[in-house]
Enzyme design. Structure first.
Site, PDB file in Angstrom:
ATOM      1  N   HIS A   1      38.530 -13.151  30.390  1.00 39.32           N
ATOM      2  CA  HIS A   1      38.672 -13.196  28.878  1.00 39.32           C
ATOM      3  C   HIS A   1      37.593 -12.990  28.203  1.00 39.32           C
ATOM      4  O   HIS A   1      36.360 -13.291  28.633  1.00 39.32           O
ATOM      5  CB  HIS A   1      39.247 -14.805  28.694  1.00 39.32           C
ATOM      6  CG  HIS A   1      38.349 -15.798  28.743  1.00 39.32           C
ATOM      7  ND1 HIS A   1      37.785 -16.342  29.898  1.00 39.32           N
ATOM      8  CD2 HIS A   1      37.355 -16.393  27.820  1.00 39.32           C
ATOM      9  CE1 HIS A   1      37.060 -17.361  29.534  1.00 39.32           C
ATOM     10  NE2 HIS A   1      36.616 -17.410  28.269  1.00 39.32           N
TER      11      HIS A   1
ATOM     12  N   GLU B   1      22.525 -19.073  46.425  1.00 34.94           N
ATOM     13  CA  GLU B   1      21.416 -19.015  47.293  1.00 34.94           C
ATOM     14  C   GLU B   1      21.569 -19.136  48.790  1.00 34.94           C
ATOM     15  O   GLU B   1      22.587 -19.918  49.141  1.00 34.94           O
ATOM     16  CB  GLU B   1      20.341 -20.026  46.876  1.00 34.94           C
ATOM     17  CG  GLU B   1      19.837 -19.953  45.418  1.00 34.94           C
ATOM     18  CD  GLU B   1      20.929 -20.149  44.426  1.00 34.94           C
ATOM     19  OE1 GLU B   1      21.578 -20.947  44.597  1.00 34.94           O
ATOM     20  OE2 GLU B   1      20.706 -19.500  43.423  1.00 34.94           O
TER      21      GLU B   1
ATOM     22  N   SER C   1      21.542 -17.994  34.755  1.00 32.59           N
ATOM     23  CA  SER C   1      21.768 -17.592  33.363  1.00 32.59           C
ATOM     24  C   SER C   1      20.315 -18.529  32.805  1.00 32.59           C
ATOM     25  O   SER C   1      19.371 -18.791  33.601  1.00 32.59           O
ATOM     26  CB  SER C   1      22.961 -17.971  32.845  1.00 32.59           C
ATOM     27  OG  SER C   1      22.859 -19.538  32.757  1.00 32.59           O
TER      28      SER C   1
HETATM   29  I1  8IG Z   1      28.206 -23.471  38.753  1.00 34.01           I
HETATM   30  O1  8IG Z   1      24.454 -23.283  43.315  1.00 34.01           O
HETATM   31  C1  8IG Z   1      26.615 -22.635  39.560  1.00 34.01           C
HETATM   32  N1  8IG Z   1      26.074 -21.707  39.487  1.00 34.01           N
HETATM   33  N2  8IG Z   1      22.400 -19.695  41.682  1.00 34.01           N
HETATM   34  N3  8IG Z   1      23.425 -21.467  42.528  1.00 34.01           N
HETATM   35  C2  8IG Z   1      23.574 -20.560  41.623  1.00 34.01           C
HETATM   36  N4  8IG Z   1      24.203 -20.577  40.257  1.00 34.01           N
HETATM   37  C3  8IG Z   1      25.234 -21.416  40.266  1.00 34.01           C
HETATM   38  C4  8IG Z   1      25.345 -22.587  41.323  1.00 34.01           C
HETATM   39  C5  8IG Z   1      24.320 -22.374  42.427  1.00 34.01           C
HETATM   40  N5  8IG Z   1      26.397 -23.289  40.822  1.00 34.01           N
END
Ligand code: 8IG
Length: 280
Positions: free
Chosen positions: A70, A193, A212
């Site tokens: 969206h 990761e 982000s």
């Molecule tokens: I929601 O564990 C979310 N976004 N890099 N690692 C990363 N981004 C994320 C994670 C995470 N959980």
């Protein structure tokens, strides 16, 4: 929208976007920008009275997501009982979409051009601290930009010592005493990761990992805004918990936490707005 970042000065594009928002919303100046990340979208309904909303693609420089999904909504909301106008950015362009860094920070530059002196950046992320159960809201105290990218061009030595404004963290601490604080590390993604990368992040001083916020915070500070960062820990980072990461776990934690963190965000915004009004 004919505009593209290839042929346009990103600051000029943001200025035109801000003029479009003012014209469409009828609100000449906004005061606070809020970016709603994973898990935070319900907060929009609690902030105040909605004055205007439109698909982000109605405004210059805001593109649809790379993949089907969206389109984000832009909203103008007046905080109840105040004269403070909030510009809510209901979706972000992520760095992993591969459009470059300028679309990622366009919302920040637009918010600043629209008059905002404060931005609240929210996200969903992984946590390295075992005591942070999925659903925990954490204040961002500092960050590590691990993307290898920057929104700044040239010899532009922006000071980022107090990137996340201490006074704004104190306001949230008064709203919800004992809110944990962490160091957010932005990875490029879109893979999560590996356990080894999470271990590295911990050694480097990070307690939150995500995809982000860090690039946006740099652009927001360059634009002169003060920044509040709020992370929703939706999962323990890879290798911290015994079980592998699942997208379902992330969604579930977000749904469970949504009412609680929405109230936290709305109450924090009200407290920030009242402080703004009393210092006018
Ligand atoms: I929601 O564990 C979310 N976004 N890099 N690692 C990363 N981004 C994320 C994670 C995470 N959980």
């Amino acid at each position: 929208m004919a505009d593209s970042f290839d042929s346009t000065d990103p600051y000029a594009l943001a200025k035109r976007a801000a003029e479009t928002i003012a014209r469409l919303s009828g609100v000449p100046r906004h005061d606070i920008a809020v970016v709603l990340g994973s898990g935070w979208s319900q907060a929009a309904d609690l902030i105040g009275e909605e004055v205007w909303q439109a698909p982000a693609t109605d405004v210059e420089g805001f593109s649809a997501p790379a993949l089907a999904g969206h389109v984000g909504t832009l909203r103008s909301i007046k905080i109840t009982g105040t004269d403070v106008h909030v510009l809510v950015l209901g979706a972000r362009t992520h760095y992993y979409e591969g459009k470059g860094v300028e679309p990622v920070v366009h919302g920040m530059r637009t918010a600043a051009a629209a008059g905002c002196s404060t931005v609240v950046l929210t996200n969903g992320c992984g946590g390295l601290d075992r005591s942070w159960k999925p659903g925990t809201a954490v204040l961002i105290r500092d960050q590590i930009n691990f993307t290898g990218a920057t929104p700044l061009r040239g010899a532009n030595f922006v000071d980022v010592t107090d990137l996340y404004t201490p006074r704004l963290r104190e306001i949230v601490q008064r709203v919800q005493p004992g809110t944990p604080e962490g160091v957010y590390m932005q990875f490029s993604g879109p893979s999560y990761e590996t356990p080894a990368e999470v271990k590295m992040a911990g050694v480097m001083g990070a307690t939150l990992v995500g995809m982000s916020t860090a690039l946006e915070a740099i652009a927001a500070r360059e634009a002169g805004m003060e920044i509040l960062g709020l992370s929703l820990v939706t999962n323990l980072a890879a290798g911290i918990s015994e079980t592998p990461l699942s997208h379902e776990e992330v969604i579930e934690a977000g749904q469970e936490a949504a009412p609680r963190i929405s109230r936290l965000l709305a109450e924090s915004l009200l407290a920030i707005a009242k402080e703004k009004e009393s210092s006018k």
